[in-house]
Design an enzyme around this catalytic site. Structure first.
Site, PDB file in Angstrom:
ATOM      1  N   HIS A  62      75.317  -2.391 105.840  1.00 25.67           N
ATOM      2  CA  HIS A  62      74.330  -2.694 104.800  1.00 25.67           C
ATOM      3  C   HIS A  62      72.953  -2.561 105.437  1.00 25.67           C
ATOM      4  O   HIS A  62      72.613  -3.329 106.335  1.00 25.67           O
ATOM      5  CB  HIS A  62      74.549  -4.107 104.255  1.00 25.67           C
ATOM      6  CG  HIS A  62      75.889  -4.261 103.586  1.00 25.67           C
ATOM      7  ND1 HIS A  62      76.069  -4.044 102.241  1.00 25.67           N
ATOM      8  CD2 HIS A  62      77.117  -4.561 104.080  1.00 25.67           C
ATOM      9  CE1 HIS A  62      77.342  -4.225 101.932  1.00 25.67           C
ATOM     10  NE2 HIS A  62      78.004  -4.532 103.039  1.00 25.67           N
ATOM     11  N   LEU A  63      72.181  -1.595 104.967  1.00 26.02           N
ATOM     12  CA  LEU A  63      70.845  -1.383 105.553  1.00 26.02           C
ATOM     13  C   LEU A  63      69.758  -2.083 104.743  1.00 26.02           C
ATOM     14  O   LEU A  63      68.599  -2.110 105.156  1.00 26.02           O
ATOM     15  CB  LEU A  63      70.550   0.114 105.686  1.00 26.02           C
ATOM     16  CG  LEU A  63      71.428   0.873 106.697  1.00 26.02           C
ATOM     17  CD1 LEU A  63      71.051   2.359 106.736  1.00 26.02           C
ATOM     18  CD2 LEU A  63      71.345   0.272 108.090  1.00 26.02           C
ATOM     19  N   ARG A  64      70.142  -2.597 103.576  1.00 25.44           N
ATOM     20  CA  ARG A  64      69.277  -3.490 102.758  1.00 25.44           C
ATOM     21  C   ARG A  64      68.062  -2.843 102.114  1.00 25.44           C
ATOM     22  O   ARG A  64      67.463  -3.444 101.228  1.00 25.44           O
ATOM     23  CB  ARG A  64      68.796  -4.704 103.573  1.00 25.44           C
ATOM     24  CG  ARG A  64      69.912  -5.556 104.138  1.00 25.44           C
ATOM     25  CD  ARG A  64      70.729  -6.204 103.045  1.00 25.44           C
ATOM     26  NE  ARG A  64      71.716  -7.136 103.605  1.00 25.44           N
ATOM     27  CZ  ARG A  64      72.940  -7.285 103.134  1.00 25.44           C
ATOM     28  NH1 ARG A  64      73.346  -6.583 102.083  1.00 25.44           N
ATOM     29  NH2 ARG A  64      73.759  -8.133 103.686  1.00 25.44           N
ATOM     30  N   ASP A 152      80.956  -2.071  96.872  1.00 28.97           N
ATOM     31  CA  ASP A 152      81.149  -3.063  97.932  1.00 28.97           C
ATOM     32  C   ASP A 152      80.227  -4.268  97.793  1.00 28.97           C
ATOM     33  O   ASP A 152      79.034  -4.128  97.502  1.00 28.97           O
ATOM     34  CB  ASP A 152      80.944  -2.434  99.309  1.00 28.97           C
ATOM     35  CG  ASP A 152      81.097  -3.459 100.408  1.00 28.97           C
ATOM     36  OD1 ASP A 152      82.177  -4.035 100.519  1.00 28.97           O
ATOM     37  OD2 ASP A 152      80.102  -3.723 101.118  1.00 28.97           O
ATOM     38  N   HIS A 232      87.177  -3.842 104.655  1.00 28.59           N
ATOM     39  CA  HIS A 232      87.385  -5.157 105.281  1.00 28.59           C
ATOM     40  C   HIS A 232      88.653  -5.910 104.863  1.00 28.59           C
ATOM     41  O   HIS A 232      88.576  -6.998 104.292  1.00 28.59           O
ATOM     42  CB  HIS A 232      86.158  -6.046 105.074  1.00 28.59           C
ATOM     43  CG  HIS A 232      85.552  -6.064 103.689  1.00 28.59           C
ATOM     44  ND1 HIS A 232      86.279  -6.340 102.557  1.00 28.59           N
ATOM     45  CD2 HIS A 232      84.283  -5.837 103.271  1.00 28.59           C
ATOM     46  CE1 HIS A 232      85.471  -6.288 101.503  1.00 28.59           C
ATOM     47  NE2 HIS A 232      84.256  -5.974 101.909  1.00 28.59           N
ATOM     48  N   ASN A 278      82.428 -12.638 103.447  1.00 32.58           N
ATOM     49  CA  ASN A 278      83.386 -12.349 102.383  1.00 32.58           C
ATOM     50  C   ASN A 278      83.986 -10.965 102.610  1.00 32.58           C
ATOM     51  O   ASN A 278      83.246  -9.998 102.606  1.00 32.58           O
ATOM     52  CB  ASN A 278      82.682 -12.391 101.023  1.00 32.58           C
ATOM     53  CG  ASN A 278      83.677 -12.276  99.889  1.00 32.58           C
ATOM     54  OD1 ASN A 278      84.865 -12.542 100.081  1.00 32.58           O
ATOM     55  ND2 ASN A 278      83.209 -11.878  98.729  1.00 32.58           N
ATOM     56  N   ASP A 305      80.934  -3.797 108.774  1.00 31.90           N
ATOM     57  CA  ASP A 305      80.392  -4.516 107.611  1.00 31.90           C
ATOM     58  C   ASP A 305      79.117  -5.261 108.027  1.00 31.90           C
ATOM     59  O   ASP A 305      78.907  -6.427 107.640  1.00 31.90           O
ATOM     60  CB  ASP A 305      81.420  -5.465 106.995  1.00 31.90           C
ATOM     61  CG  ASP A 305      81.010  -5.908 105.579  1.00 31.90           C
ATOM     62  OD1 ASP A 305      79.977  -5.427 105.070  1.00 31.90           O
ATOM     63  OD2 ASP A 305      81.733  -6.737 104.990  1.00 31.90           O
ATOM     64  N   PHE A 323      76.874 -14.546 102.026  1.00 35.11           N
ATOM     65  CA  PHE A 323      77.975 -14.066 102.859  1.00 35.11           C
ATOM     66  C   PHE A 323      77.469 -12.960 103.781  1.00 35.11           C
ATOM     67  O   PHE A 323      76.673 -12.119 103.357  1.00 35.11           O
ATOM     68  CB  PHE A 323      79.075 -13.452 101.986  1.00 35.11           C
ATOM     69  CG  PHE A 323      79.830 -14.433 101.133  1.00 35.11           C
ATOM     70  CD1 PHE A 323      80.749 -15.305 101.703  1.00 35.11           C
ATOM     71  CD2 PHE A 323      79.653 -14.453  99.759  1.00 35.11           C
ATOM     72  CE1 PHE A 323      81.473 -16.182 100.910  1.00 35.11           C
ATOM     73  CE2 PHE A 323      80.373 -15.327  98.962  1.00 35.11           C
ATOM     74  CZ  PHE A 323      81.283 -16.194  99.537  1.00 35.11           C
ATOM     75  N   GLY A 324      77.979 -12.898 105.003  1.00 35.28           N
ATOM     76  CA  GLY A 324      77.741 -11.718 105.832  1.00 35.28           C
ATOM     77  C   GLY A 324      77.332 -12.040 107.249  1.00 35.28           C
ATOM     78  O   GLY A 324      76.682 -13.053 107.513  1.00 35.28           O
TER      79      GLY A 324
END
Ligand code: DOR
Ligand code: ZN
Length: 447
Positions: A62-64, A152, A232, A278, A305, A323-324
């Site tokens: 996730h590069l956001r 995702d 995941h 998650n 992830d 989460f993360g």
């Protein structure tokens, strides 16, 4: 620039190579690999016996950006990739706005190009705005070069919609990457339905919420013939379903992230939000099943992830914190120390699950340093011990459950297309005094 890597110990299972090798790089590609290449007219990097692997490929990060720049930007995420030995990453579309149209995808690619640190392969949203109600403009996204489709972060609840998306993805020749979770079972949960979660009085995410969705996706794959990849995977029930699927000839690949291989639900003890993710960390028997599945080839991909979050967000109470966990800068040393050094995974298996196999799922170059391949590689100082320290991360996300762990298998050089992006922990464009490649090489000992 053109150069010769000398004195390295190469592990490249796709090219059936395991042992000393000299690697000649010209015009961004591998020109030759041989025990001894003889006199050359290019600068030489002496590796003094260090390990050389094909560049790592992380098919789930996730590069956001856009929208979540407090947690990560494309540039900071790519710097984290380079620092961790990853030469390519596939970024998930749960940005704000979501990667559900051509402009958004083009914008990510542009910013990744200007960061110039790792290859970035956007994954397109499966449903419009990740809303789960209607299919995204999948054809347009494919034209823009996405390497797969996923919602995702969220499951696609509507089975009929997933079925049609799989049919369409099949026509486009792209994989569907599924986040398997039945929200009607898991919604509101924050930890695994196990002893620790119940003891802490927290709402739970039972294993069955993942398993029922894994079963649905496998059946939909069988029905459609689509390329299915499970993100995941976290439970022993999912592993059992994968075993069943293998027997049925179902075309599925699956990934496991590093954290459930090395941690269990106990890591959230004390309401540790750095271990909130998650799917959640689960029981020791889930952990063992995942490890067996990875070793036995039922799970062929390790993806991080990488899910950075800002400190204020992670400092919220356990129920409200997002989460993360981040993963790019710890994945290789974790797998090296915990699996390769302990004889649980061979170096070749490590390269397959962290490079060759994810590259194959995405259908992108990489995973080998055979002549003609892009010169994407990582040099590992396998013996050097270091302490994980989030303050040293290039990622804006500091949310790691591995803070303070003593690990080996540190990446010390990352090269993408023949260009050195990371050297001894310094990242090009990020660290002051990152020397030009020719200055790095000319008349100096790199290591
Ligand atoms: O832990 C997680 N973080 N799981 C997800 O499914 C989404 C991800 C995120 O985007 O932060
Ligand atoms: Zn994710």
């Amino acid at each position: 620039m053109d150069l010769l890597l000398k004195g390295g110990n190469l592990c490249d299972p796709r090219a059936s190579w395991e042992g000393p090798a000299e690697i000649l790089v010209r015009k961004g590609r591998v020109e030759a690999v041989s025990p001894s290449i003889g006199p050359v007219d290019v600068p030489i990097i002496e590796l003094h016996g260090k390990t050389v692997l094909p560049g790592l490929v992380d098919m789930h990060v996730h590069l956001r950006e856009p929208g979540g720049e407090a947690a990560e930007t494309i540039a900071s995420g790519c710097a984290a990739a380079a620092a961790g030995g990853f030469t390519a990453v596939a970024c998930m579309p749960n940005t704000s706005p979501a990667l559900d149209d051509r402009e958004a995808v083009a914008c990510v690619r542009q910013r990744a190009d200007s960061a110039g640190l790792a290859r970035v392969y956007p994954i397109g949203a499966l449903t419009r705005g990740l809303g789960g109600k209607e299919m995204s403009a999948m054809w347009n996204l494919a034209q823009e070069g996405v390497k797969g489709f996923s919602d995702d972060g969220m499951p696609v609840i509507d089975g009929g919609l997933m079925l049609r998306a799989m049919q369409f993805a099949l026509l486009l020749g792209l994989p569907v990457i599924s986040h398997c979770e039945d929200l009607s079972i898991s919604s509101g949960g924050v930890v695994h339905a196990g002893t620790c979660g119940y003891r802490q009085g927290l709402p739970v995410i039972p294993s069955v919420s993942e398993a029922v969705m894994v079963a649905r996706e496998l059946l939909l794959q069988k029905h459609t013939g689509a390329r299915l990849h499970l993100a995941h995977v976290s439970t022993r029930e999912s592993v059992a379903l994968l075993r069943w699927a293998a027997g049925e000839g179902i075309n599925v690949t699956a990934e496991v992230t590093p954290h459930p291989l090395f941690l269990t639900e106990e890591a959230v003890e004390g309401f540790n939000t750095d271990a909130k993710m998650n799917p959640p960390l689960r029981s020791p028997s889930d952990r063992e099943a995942l490890l067996e599945a990875l070793r036995g080839g039922l799970i062929t991909v390790v993806a991080t992830d990488h899910a950075p979050h800002s400190l204020p967000d992670k400092e919220k109470d356990f129920l409200s914190a997002p989460f993360g966990v981040v993963g790019l800068e710890t994945a290789l040393p974790l797998l090296w120390t915990m699996l390769v050094e302990r004889g649980l995974l061979s170096r070749a298996e490590l390269v397959n699950c962290l490079s060759a196999n994810p590259a194959a799922v995405l259908g992108v170059p990489g995973g080998t340093l055979a002549p003609g391949a892009p010169a994407d590689l990582v040099v590992v100082d396998s013996g050097k011990e270091f302490t994980v320290d989030r303050e040293n991360f290039y990622s804006r996300g500091k949310n790691t459950p591995f803070q303070g762990w003593r690990l080996r298998g540190l990446p010390v050089l990352t090269m993408v297309g023949g260009d050195i992006k990371m050297w001894k922990g310094r990242v090009k464009g990020f660290s002051s005094h990152f020397p030009e490649t020719d200055a790095l090489i000319t008349g100096r000992e790199l290591f």
